[in-house]
Design a protein around this motif. Structure first.
Motif, PDB file in Angstrom:
ATOM      1  N   THR A 176      19.094 -44.683 -10.729  1.00 39.40           N
ATOM      2  CA  THR A 176      18.613 -44.346  -9.182  1.00 39.40           C
ATOM      3  C   THR A 176      17.705 -43.497  -9.193  1.00 39.40           C
ATOM      4  OG1 THR A 176      20.977 -45.118  -8.413  1.00 39.40           O
ATOM      5  CG2 THR A 176      19.667 -43.888  -6.945  1.00 39.40           C
ATOM      6  N   VAL A 177      18.039 -42.174  -9.868  1.00 43.76           N
ATOM      7  CA  VAL A 177      16.986 -41.123  -9.742  1.00 43.76           C
ATOM      8  C   VAL A 177      15.420 -41.766 -10.473  1.00 43.76           C
ATOM      9  CG1 VAL A 177      16.256 -38.817 -10.622  1.00 43.76           C
ATOM     10  CG2 VAL A 177      18.627 -39.401  -9.802  1.00 43.76           C
TER      11      VAL A 177
ATOM     12  N   LYS B  71      12.177 -41.819  -8.384  1.00 40.22           N
ATOM     13  CA  LYS B  71      10.640 -41.317  -8.909  1.00 40.22           C
ATOM     14  C   LYS B  71       9.414 -42.122  -9.082  1.00 40.22           C
ATOM     15  CE  LYS B  71       9.741 -37.802 -12.260  1.00 40.22           C
ATOM     16  NZ  LYS B  71       9.780 -36.675 -11.705  1.00 40.22           N
ATOM     17  N   ALA B  72       9.810 -43.254  -9.485  1.00 41.64           N
ATOM     18  CA  ALA B  72       8.911 -44.021  -9.875  1.00 41.64           C
ATOM     19  C   ALA B  72       8.198 -44.930  -8.862  1.00 41.64           C
ATOM     20  CB  ALA B  72       9.194 -45.290 -11.127  1.00 41.64           C
TER      21      ALA B  72
ATOM     22  N   GLU C 293      14.510 -35.783 -13.329  1.00 45.02           N
ATOM     23  CA  GLU C 293      13.984 -36.701 -14.487  1.00 45.02           C
ATOM     24  C   GLU C 293      15.195 -37.341 -15.142  1.00 45.02           C
ATOM     25  OE1 GLU C 293      12.225 -33.959 -16.913  1.00 45.02           O
ATOM     26  OE2 GLU C 293       9.951 -34.361 -16.148  1.00 45.02           O
ATOM     27  N   GLY C 294      16.293 -37.349 -14.383  1.00 46.64           N
ATOM     28  CA  GLY C 294      17.402 -37.826 -15.163  1.00 46.64           C
ATOM     29  C   GLY C 294      18.309 -37.455 -16.317  1.00 46.64           C
TER      30      GLY C 294
ATOM     31  N   ASP D  50      12.619 -29.707  -8.062  1.00 38.98           N
ATOM     32  CA  ASP D  50      12.384 -31.170  -7.559  1.00 38.98           C
ATOM     33  C   ASP D  50      10.725 -31.002  -7.230  1.00 38.98           C
ATOM     34  OD1 ASP D  50      12.473 -33.691  -6.389  1.00 38.98           O
ATOM     35  OD2 ASP D  50      13.106 -32.760  -4.292  1.00 38.98           O
ATOM     36  N   PRO D  51       9.859 -31.081  -8.209  1.00 40.96           N
ATOM     37  CA  PRO D  51       8.404 -31.079  -8.301  1.00 40.96           C
ATOM     38  C   PRO D  51       7.787 -32.221  -7.286  1.00 40.96           C
ATOM     39  CG  PRO D  51       8.996 -31.339 -10.283  1.00 40.96           C
ATOM     40  CD  PRO D  51      10.173 -31.146  -9.760  1.00 40.96           C
ATOM     41  N   ASP D  52       8.404 -33.316  -7.590  1.00 39.99           N
ATOM     42  CA  ASP D  52       8.100 -34.619  -7.029  1.00 39.99           C
ATOM     43  C   ASP D  52       8.651 -35.127  -5.492  1.00 39.99           C
ATOM     44  OD1 ASP D  52       6.308 -35.029  -9.114  1.00 39.99           O
ATOM     45  OD2 ASP D  52       7.846 -35.567 -10.338  1.00 39.99           O
ATOM     46  N   GLY D  53       9.459 -34.245  -5.068  1.00 39.00           N
ATOM     47  CA  GLY D  53      10.205 -34.528  -3.722  1.00 39.00           C
ATOM     48  C   GLY D  53      11.246 -35.750  -3.828  1.00 39.00           C
ATOM     49  N   VAL D  54      11.682 -35.963  -4.991  1.00 42.53           N
ATOM     50  CA  VAL D  54      12.758 -37.036  -5.251  1.00 42.53           C
ATOM     51  C   VAL D  54      14.031 -36.623  -4.345  1.00 42.53           C
ATOM     52  CG1 VAL D  54      14.445 -38.102  -6.580  1.00 42.53           C
ATOM     53  CG2 VAL D  54      12.205 -37.443  -7.650  1.00 42.53           C
TER      54      VAL D  54
END
Length: 523
Positions: free
Chosen positions: A54-55, A59-60, A180-181, A507-511
């Motif tokens: 799910t994470v 992210k993708a 990143e899981g 959480d650099p990408d805001g996931v």
């Protein structure tokens, strides 16, 4: 939104038959039209592998994840909007290994330590029962269906606050799945910045917490502990007297650490009045597996006193006069005595055994203060009058749930635990006041006006309760834009900026930014 390939647990989209049932949580009927409580996908993972999938999918695909354990958050921050995903962990980690008690030997009996490894999926009621089976205890809250994930991240405020601090103060390690899981364990010694941010930063916004380990206390080390739970019939003069005792204790900076005192006030249960109805009542009747189970179907208007004393040395002796004045004129005589009981049994007595106070929408408030003048500045008469406006005229279609608790003083463990490596704020507080208005939908404007008057009179430069607007993460209210209102939740800018940096790292990408009730990542 599509479902996620390879996830073995349940997935619900808005077109799924059962979506509206699993979308429901504590805040739903209050924020019924809020699009931030209508996730595009609900995932109920069976295991860590489902969480990782799910994470990585989020992210993708530039989706954000809201994390739900119990779904008790007042403002609905454990949900999210149509473009995002809710990760529902309430049943994910419930195997025997997900709740485990163990002892680490020391050089002698005095130096051995006891621990519990718990998962975020356990309710507070189940957690308390497990501790009791091992004759152990730890401070925690009073709501039976609150789950441990959100509870520990927002502090774990509860009845033992003065004597033992917060649940989160007892955490020694956190097991997480990051953006990143990857699985990681976070401890204060090895990763102080993330440890700090997880315990008191915005919950669910650093990654997915799955388990945590806490050091617990043993009954045998506190022989002679005693407690009192009294149910008084509601009477305004009696309430004024009891709140006066509470204010005197709160104002006394030298009050011994041994004592904790909490006073609750409840309107009569709507079950008695035959006025139930609406979404919450429907969920309770049709879907108890989602709503939760209630142990107390009915009660009259009442004042509930929770008081306890715990020895910290063989020389400590209780002041029985302190107990006696709290139980005068009690209603239920069998519950009126001061009982000498192990601490694990006392903590079980403090739990409110219903999923929610009333099956109605609400306008909630939780304030904290550092005032040492509440017994003299008119606050006692004011707060009693404010409560009486709602609790007394039961026919006004508004119901009161209020709780006042002392936390401070220089001897309080809550106070002493400041700067212990967590980000929980307002350690200098003397009292916490929760004062909630549950209402019929058509009375929303009246309930909101009553709370606006409370805000104006309780807090601010001329406020009777606090000169500052101080709130706690679990008791959020007003605007749910945390970045715009961080001053109400955190002690100072240095702390908030430190949390922002930790968020950027975690959480650099805001996931894990599914709504605005989150610490903003540093630029």
């Amino acid at each position: 939104m599509a479902t996620i390939q390879g996830v073995t647990g349940n997935q619900f989209t808005p077109t799924t038959t059962d979506y509206s049932d699993w979308q429901y949580q504590y805040a739903t009927s209050t924020h019924l039209d809020d699009h931030n409580m209508k996730p595009g996908l609900i995932v109920q993972p069976k295991n860590k592998d489902d969480i990782k999938k799910t994470v990585l999918y989020a992210k993708a695909n530039k989706k954000s994840i809201a994390i739900r354990t119990g779904g008790h958050q007042y403002s609905g921050a454990s949900s999210t909007g149509p473009n995002n995903i809710q990760l529902d962990l309430r049943s994910t980690f419930t195997s025997p290994d997900d709740l485990r008690y163990f002892v680490v030997p020391g050089l002698n009996e005095q130096t051995r330590k006891s621990y519990v490894r718990a998962s975020v999926s356990h309710s507070l009621g189940d957690f308390n029962k497990f501790l009791g089976e091992h004759k152990a205890f730890v401070p925690h809250g009073q709501c039976v269906e609150v789950h441990l994930g959100g509870h520990v991240q927002t502090g774990g405020y509860g009845q033992l606050g003065r004597s033992f601090g917060l649940l989160g103060d007892h955490v020694t390690s956190l097991e997480i799945i990051d953006h990143e899981g990857n699985e990681k364990e976070i401890t204060k010694n090895q990763d102080p910045e993330l440890f700090f941010a997880w315990l008191g930063g915005s919950p669910g916004n650093m990654g997915v917490l799955t388990h945590f380990t806490i050091e617990v206390h043993r009954d045998e080390d506190y022989t002679g502990s005693m407690g009192l739970r009294v149910l008084h019939t509601y009477d305004v003069a009696k309430l004024r007297k009891l709140v006066g005792y509470l204010a005197e204790m709160s104002d006394d900076a030298n009050f011994p650490r041994n004592y904790d005192l909490c006073i609750s006030v409840l309107s009569a249960s709507a079950d008695i009045l035959g006025l139930m109805g609406g979404l919450d009542n429907e969920m309770e009747e049709k879907h108890p597996e989602i709503f939760g189970k209630d142990a107390n179907p009915a009660w009259p208007r009442m004042i509930i006193v929770y008081a306890q004393w715990v020895p910290f040395s063989k020389d400590d002796k209780p002041d029985m006069n302190w107990f006696n004045r709290l139980k005068s004129d009690c209603f239920f005589v069998p519950q009126a005595g001061v009982e000498v009981k192990p601490m694990s049994e006392l903590t079980a007595q403090w739990i409110f055994r219903n999923t929610r106070e009333f099956d109605l929408p609400y306008v909630k408030r939780t304030y904290v203060t550092k005032s040492n003048n509440l017994s003299k500045n008119g606050w006692v008469d004011w707060v009693v009058s404010r409560m009486d406006r709602v609790v007394e005229p039961w026919f006004n279609d508004q119901w009161l749930s209020a709780q006042l608790q002392v936390f401070g003083g220089k001897n309080s463990q809550f106070t002493k635990n400041a700067d212990n490596g967590t980000a929980y704020s307002w350690r200098d507080q003397t009292m916490c006041m929760t004062i909630d208005n549950f209402h019929k939908p058509e009375k929303k404007a009246e309930a909101e006006q009553w709370q606006r008057e409370n805000d104006m009179q309780a807090i601010g430069a001329s406020g009777l309760f606090s000169k500052e607007d101080r709130r706690v993460l679990w008791g959020s209210w007003g605007s749910f834009d945390l970045d715009a209102n961080w001053k109400a939740y955190y002690d100072d800018e240095a702390k908030y900026q430190r949390l922002r940096k930790a968020r950027k790292l975690a959480d650099p990408d805001g996931v894990f930014t599914p709504n605005t009730f989150a610490v903003k990542r540093a630029d």
